[in-house]
Motif scaffolding. Sequence first.
Motif, PDB file in Angstrom:
ATOM      1  N   GLY A 190       0.667  -1.161   0.510  1.00 32.98           N
ATOM      2  CA  GLY A 190       0.046  -0.017   0.064  1.00 32.98           C
ATOM      3  C   GLY A 190       0.468   1.201   0.148  1.00 32.98           C
ATOM      4  O   GLY A 190       2.079   1.215  -0.292  1.00 32.98           O
ATOM      5  N   VAL A 191       0.014   2.728   0.301  1.00 37.31           N
ATOM      6  CA  VAL A 191       1.018   3.833   0.128  1.00 37.31           C
ATOM      7  C   VAL A 191       1.850   4.076   1.326  1.00 37.31           C
ATOM      8  O   VAL A 191       2.810   4.543   0.685  1.00 37.31           O
ATOM      9  N   ASP A 192       1.946   3.144   2.275  1.00 41.04           N
ATOM     10  CA  ASP A 192       2.658   3.474   3.563  1.00 41.04           C
ATOM     11  C   ASP A 192       3.939   2.292   3.277  1.00 41.04           C
ATOM     12  O   ASP A 192       5.200   2.332   3.935  1.00 41.04           O
ATOM     13  N   GLY A 193       3.573   1.234   2.969  1.00 40.77           N
ATOM     14  CA  GLY A 193       4.616   0.783   2.126  1.00 40.77           C
ATOM     15  C   GLY A 193       5.523   1.306   1.713  1.00 40.77           C
ATOM     16  O   GLY A 193       6.443   0.722   0.847  1.00 40.77           O
ATOM     17  N   LEU A 194       4.730   1.410   0.262  1.00 41.20           N
ATOM     18  CA  LEU A 194       5.609   2.288  -0.211  1.00 41.20           C
ATOM     19  C   LEU A 194       6.109   3.040  -0.694  1.00 41.20           C
ATOM     20  O   LEU A 194       7.595   3.694  -0.880  1.00 41.20           O
ATOM     21  N   ALA A 195       6.344   4.299   0.775  1.00 41.14           N
ATOM     22  CA  ALA A 195       6.454   5.209   1.209  1.00 41.14           C
ATOM     23  C   ALA A 195       8.259   4.454   2.257  1.00 41.14           C
ATOM     24  O   ALA A 195       9.061   4.810   2.076  1.00 41.14           O
ATOM     25  N   TRP A 196       7.552   3.184   2.557  1.00 46.06           N
ATOM     26  CA  TRP A 196       9.102   2.747   2.968  1.00 46.06           C
ATOM     27  C   TRP A 196       9.817   2.218   2.611  1.00 46.06           C
ATOM     28  O   TRP A 196      11.104   2.913   2.745  1.00 46.06           O
ATOM     29  N   LEU A 197       9.482   1.482   2.059  1.00 41.64           N
ATOM     30  CA  LEU A 197      10.729   1.136   0.213  1.00 41.64           C
ATOM     31  C   LEU A 197      11.167   2.352  -0.591  1.00 41.64           C
ATOM     32  O   LEU A 197      12.316   1.687  -0.216  1.00 41.64           O
ATOM     33  N   LEU A 198      10.553   3.695  -0.266  1.00 43.77           N
ATOM     34  CA  LEU A 198      11.168   4.594  -1.675  1.00 43.77           C
ATOM     35  C   LEU A 198      12.270   5.120  -0.593  1.00 43.77           C
ATOM     36  O   LEU A 198      13.234   5.877  -0.946  1.00 43.77           O
ATOM     37  N   GLY A 199      12.048   5.718   0.742  1.00 44.26           N
ATOM     38  CA  GLY A 199      12.370   5.965   2.006  1.00 44.26           C
ATOM     39  C   GLY A 199      14.164   4.838   2.232  1.00 44.26           C
ATOM     40  O   GLY A 199      14.817   5.508   1.878  1.00 44.26           O
ATOM     41  N   VAL A 200      14.511   3.788   2.260  1.00 45.99           N
ATOM     42  CA  VAL A 200      15.396   2.564   1.682  1.00 45.99           C
ATOM     43  C   VAL A 200      15.988   3.579   0.872  1.00 45.99           C
ATOM     44  O   VAL A 200      16.862   3.179   0.526  1.00 45.99           O
ATOM     45  N   LEU A 201      14.794   3.212  -0.367  1.00 45.32           N
ATOM     46  CA  LEU A 201      16.041   3.479  -1.565  1.00 45.32           C
ATOM     47  C   LEU A 201      17.058   4.754  -1.173  1.00 45.32           C
ATOM     48  O   LEU A 201      18.110   5.269  -1.588  1.00 45.32           O
ATOM     49  N   ALA A 202      16.170   6.057  -0.600  1.00 44.21           N
ATOM     50  CA  ALA A 202      16.989   7.255  -0.980  1.00 44.21           C
ATOM     51  C   ALA A 202      17.809   7.126   0.177  1.00 44.21           C
ATOM     52  O   ALA A 202      18.579   7.552   0.258  1.00 44.21           O
ATOM     53  N   LYS A 203      17.924   6.361   1.344  1.00 50.52           N
ATOM     54  CA  LYS A 203      18.891   6.648   2.249  1.00 50.52           C
ATOM     55  C   LYS A 203      19.898   5.057   2.382  1.00 50.52           C
ATOM     56  O   LYS A 203      20.695   5.233   3.217  1.00 50.52           O
ATOM     57  N   THR A 204      19.737   4.455   1.631  1.00 54.08           N
ATOM     58  CA  THR A 204      20.209   3.206   1.903  1.00 54.08           C
ATOM     59  C   THR A 204      20.645   1.894   0.316  1.00 54.08           C
ATOM     60  O   THR A 204      20.125   3.198  -0.349  1.00 54.08           O
ATOM     61  N   ALA A 205      21.952   2.262   0.125  1.00 51.69           N
ATOM     62  CA  ALA A 205      22.239   1.225  -1.135  1.00 51.69           C
ATOM     63  C   ALA A 205      21.804  -0.024  -0.761  1.00 51.69           C
ATOM     64  O   ALA A 205      22.016  -1.052  -0.466  1.00 51.69           O
ATOM     65  N   VAL A 206      21.495   0.208  -2.229  1.00 55.90           N
ATOM     66  CA  VAL A 206      20.520  -1.902  -2.652  1.00 55.90           C
ATOM     67  C   VAL A 206      20.945  -1.623  -3.705  1.00 55.90           C
ATOM     68  O   VAL A 206      21.813  -1.511  -4.643  1.00 55.90           O
ATOM     69  N   GLU A 207      21.067  -3.507  -3.924  1.00 57.37           N
ATOM     70  CA  GLU A 207      21.065  -3.527  -5.326  1.00 57.37           C
ATOM     71  C   GLU A 207      19.416  -3.720  -5.967  1.00 57.37           C
ATOM     72  O   GLU A 207      19.072  -3.504  -6.034  1.00 57.37           O
ATOM     73  N   ARG A 208      20.061  -2.424  -7.467  1.00 59.98           N
ATOM     74  CA  ARG A 208      18.997  -1.766  -7.997  1.00 59.98           C
ATOM     75  C   ARG A 208      18.394  -2.868  -8.630  1.00 59.98           C
ATOM     76  O   ARG A 208      16.828  -2.868  -8.294  1.00 59.98           O
ATOM     77  N   ALA A 209      18.405  -3.894  -8.814  1.00 58.95           N
ATOM     78  CA  ALA A 209      17.529  -4.512  -9.989  1.00 58.95           C
ATOM     79  C   ALA A 209      16.745  -5.629  -8.837  1.00 58.95           C
ATOM     80  O   ALA A 209      15.830  -5.683  -8.931  1.00 58.95           O
ATOM     81  N   GLN A 210      18.132  -5.939  -7.873  1.00 59.48           N
ATOM     82  CA  GLN A 210      16.791  -6.884  -6.893  1.00 59.48           C
ATOM     83  C   GLN A 210      16.237  -6.354  -5.609  1.00 59.48           C
ATOM     84  O   GLN A 210      14.487  -6.675  -5.705  1.00 59.48           O
ATOM     85  N   PHE A 211      16.601  -5.423  -5.617  1.00 57.97           N
ATOM     86  CA  PHE A 211      15.322  -4.421  -5.258  1.00 57.97           C
ATOM     87  C   PHE A 211      14.081  -3.840  -6.071  1.00 57.97           C
ATOM     88  O   PHE A 211      13.540  -3.776  -5.472  1.00 57.97           O
ATOM     89  N   ALA A 212      13.895  -3.293  -7.292  1.00 59.97           N
ATOM     90  CA  ALA A 212      12.968  -2.907  -8.285  1.00 59.97           C
ATOM     91  C   ALA A 212      12.138  -4.494  -8.318  1.00 59.97           C
ATOM     92  O   ALA A 212      10.661  -3.834  -8.202  1.00 59.97           O
ATOM     93  N   GLU A 213      12.693  -5.976  -8.379  1.00 58.15           N
ATOM     94  CA  GLU A 213      12.201  -6.557  -8.493  1.00 58.15           C
ATOM     95  C   GLU A 213      10.887  -6.458  -6.809  1.00 58.15           C
ATOM     96  O   GLU A 213       9.953  -7.208  -7.501  1.00 58.15           O
ATOM     97  N   LEU A 214      11.408  -6.638  -5.782  1.00 53.36           N
ATOM     98  CA  LEU A 214      10.665  -6.208  -4.975  1.00 53.36           C
ATOM     99  C   LEU A 214       9.782  -5.026  -5.347  1.00 53.36           C
ATOM    100  O   LEU A 214       8.626  -5.891  -4.748  1.00 53.36           O
ATOM    101  N   MET A 215       9.998  -4.566  -5.087  1.00 45.89           N
ATOM    102  CA  MET A 215       8.982  -2.781  -5.526  1.00 45.89           C
ATOM    103  C   MET A 215       8.367  -3.619  -6.173  1.00 45.89           C
ATOM    104  O   MET A 215       6.459  -3.901  -6.196  1.00 45.89           O
ATOM    105  N   ARG A 216       8.474  -4.168  -7.588  1.00 46.37           N
ATOM    106  CA  ARG A 216       7.413  -4.767  -8.317  1.00 46.37           C
ATOM    107  C   ARG A 216       6.313  -5.697  -7.711  1.00 46.37           C
ATOM    108  O   ARG A 216       5.016  -5.760  -7.883  1.00 46.37           O
ATOM    109  N   ARG A 217       7.159  -6.331  -7.027  1.00 49.69           N
ATOM    110  CA  ARG A 217       6.129  -8.088  -6.572  1.00 49.69           C
ATOM    111  C   ARG A 217       4.961  -7.238  -5.098  1.00 49.69           C
ATOM    112  O   ARG A 217       4.306  -7.866  -5.221  1.00 49.69           O
TER     113      ARG A 217
END
Length: 142
Positions: free
Chosen positions: A73-100
Amino acid sequence: MTVFEVEPFTRWRCDECGQPIEQACDGWVEWRERDGVLCDFRIVHHVSASPRGEQGCYGSNISGNMLMEETLGVDGLAWLLGVLAKTAVERAQFAELMRRLQVPFYEMARNHVVDPSSFETNGVREYTQAGILAKLRIPGLS
């Protein structure tokens, strides 16, 4: 059954045991950290819903985890985007998680191959609703 008779975000496939996760409250999101980068994101059964019982579906050497329903939902999206903005992530894997977790019907369609004759794909459009619905036009479902 058509895809529209099924609600999006109601079933996921466990990355450990391969069995369905029937409800968001039965799921768990977990990840590892390598050299300061979050990676190896997985959706698994929460131990209380695991077909493996007390053994559970959790991975080993996990660096972090949270209830899957908190990533939706909206709060989950906000949390995921916060992780993306403030943390180093493996981008392709994180994008797949976000899609799911955020794209309707993606989890249902992600293991289906797009028929090039039925829908133009360029590696990006297949993640749109039109691309996902094209993937779901398979015998018995469409």
